[in-house]
Design a protein around this motif. Sequence first.
Motif, short mmCIF file in Angstrom:
data_model
loop_
_atom_site.label_atom_id
_atom_site.label_comp_id
_atom_site.label_asym_id
_atom_site.label_seq_id
_atom_site.Cartn_x
_atom_site.Cartn_y
_atom_site.Cartn_z
N GLN A 11 -3.57 55.66 13.70
CA GLN A 11 -3.07 54.36 13.26
C GLN A 11 -2.60 53.55 14.46
O GLN A 11 -2.02 54.11 15.40
CB GLN A 11 -1.90 54.52 12.29
N ALA A 12 -2.86 52.25 14.42
CA ALA A 12 -2.38 51.33 15.45
C ALA A 12 -1.60 50.22 14.78
O ALA A 12 -2.03 49.66 13.77
CB ALA A 12 -3.54 50.76 16.24
N VAL A 13 -0.43 49.91 15.33
CA VAL A 13 0.43 48.86 14.79
C VAL A 13 0.60 47.79 15.86
O VAL A 13 0.96 48.10 17.00
CB VAL A 13 1.80 49.41 14.37
N GLU A 14 0.35 46.56 15.49
CA GLU A 14 0.54 45.43 16.41
C GLU A 14 1.50 44.46 15.78
O GLU A 14 1.28 43.98 14.66
CB GLU A 14 -0.79 44.75 16.72
N ILE A 15 2.60 44.18 16.46
CA ILE A 15 3.62 43.27 15.94
C ILE A 15 3.46 41.93 16.64
O ILE A 15 3.52 41.84 17.87
CB ILE A 15 5.03 43.83 16.19
N ARG A 16 3.28 40.89 15.85
CA ARG A 16 3.10 39.55 16.39
C ARG A 16 4.20 38.64 15.87
O ARG A 16 4.55 38.68 14.70
CB ARG A 16 1.73 38.99 15.98
#
Length: 486
Positions: A11-16
């Motif tokens: 899993q990859a999480v990107e917070i923008r």
Amino acid sequence: MILYLSNRLVQAVEIRDKKTVFVCQDMAPEGSIINGIVTDEEMFLAWIKQFITENKLPHKECSLVINSTQLNSRVLELPKIGNKELKKMIAREFADSRTENTVYTYHVLETTSGGKMQRIFAVAAEREFLEGYIRLFAQAGVEIISIEPAIANFVRRFMGTPEICKNNCIVQILDGQEIISILFVKGVYLYSQRNRIFSEDDQKALGGEAGAVVERLLQFATSQHVEDPVSTLFLCGQNQMELKNVIEENKNFTQQIFPRIYRDDKMRVKKRTGSKENVDFVYPMGGAQKTDKYADFVRQLKQESPKNVKRRETMEIIFPVVLSLAICLLITAVMGGIYLAQDSELKKMERGMQDSSVADNRASFELAQASIDSMEKKMEEAGVLWDQVMSYPTFHSSVNQVLQSCAGDRVKVEVRSFNRDSGTLALSATSGDVREVSEFVERLTQQEIFESVEYTGYTLVSGQDNYNIYVVCALAAGAGRGEAAQ
């Protein structure tokens, strides 16, 4: 970007914009990564490059959350002391498994005993294991700035969750062929288990396995005299809804359990096909929270690198020398100023003596000369006095280091008193092994800093199985003075 690695699920999480969260997940090729260990670097490297490219993930400032038994975690209760001393104590707690290349991280769970003690979650890992990930992702063009154990990530995440805060509950996290079970008491981590799943494709059998783990955690809570009952079970991870239904039907629990699903339907997953759907559980979301600077392995790798360790050791040697030199220069400057002032006055008097009009001032010149002679004599006497003072031994950290070195791991030694006039140390030492008594005394007698060691025997402390050792040491002339002067 935060990247979670365990078995096949990645899993990859990107917070923008500090609000919007994009989650991408996919299954790595079978056999490429097992238990957090990349077993086929070539296969995994090709896949992770494709995963990052197709999901348009950033290549900079990537944080890894790794679920692996290669990361050894323990809960320790230690005094509230500085980081340097605390890391030494943590290393001693891992003495049964540590090597010269072991790196440690920790974060504080809670403060106890009126603020004097603290429970910390400590993790140990081998440098080569961690650096292997950094090298592998560097080949994929990804910058790794942080590495954190999954269990530490989960603990931090759930301890900040309102549903768990101040409650007694169990959290079960399903991850492929593994289930991680965590016991929280009053919202604080107490204990966890990692269990292999043998019924991954059979939901009913899986429910039985998960229920058995819950039973064991409930028994552990009872053995630890947890006052309030553990009344809530949170199910997280893959297939949590199906597992919830099976566990609710399971009648084997010794007490009533109220299963709940911890999920966030607002999380969106962007599949490689471009479709979007809800995610049952986002594994690395704890990485989005602010972490303690001592909980990151990459930071510790840099601080404990051979280059930085050598630099610190060099500075520890150089700094006292530089400080001593600065003090000497300051003293020299002050004494030099006094000398120049007196010399100037002397020369002025000499010129006056050569002038017949001031012949009467000759007596004043002779008086000044006598004053200078007296000062020089006092300076010589002060130098002799200083040498005599420095010949007296003193108790310094270097002396304590010698004592601790002689004591080793089996003897506890403390200095009860130090007589500055005679240079004698009265020691208080205890040991649980009588054979260590004579060995400890023998090691003391072999130290050059001790002029004599008087050993008057030992006594057994009733009810404690410990031996009190009676030793008085006389320091040699000048012992401890080199470091003390610095």
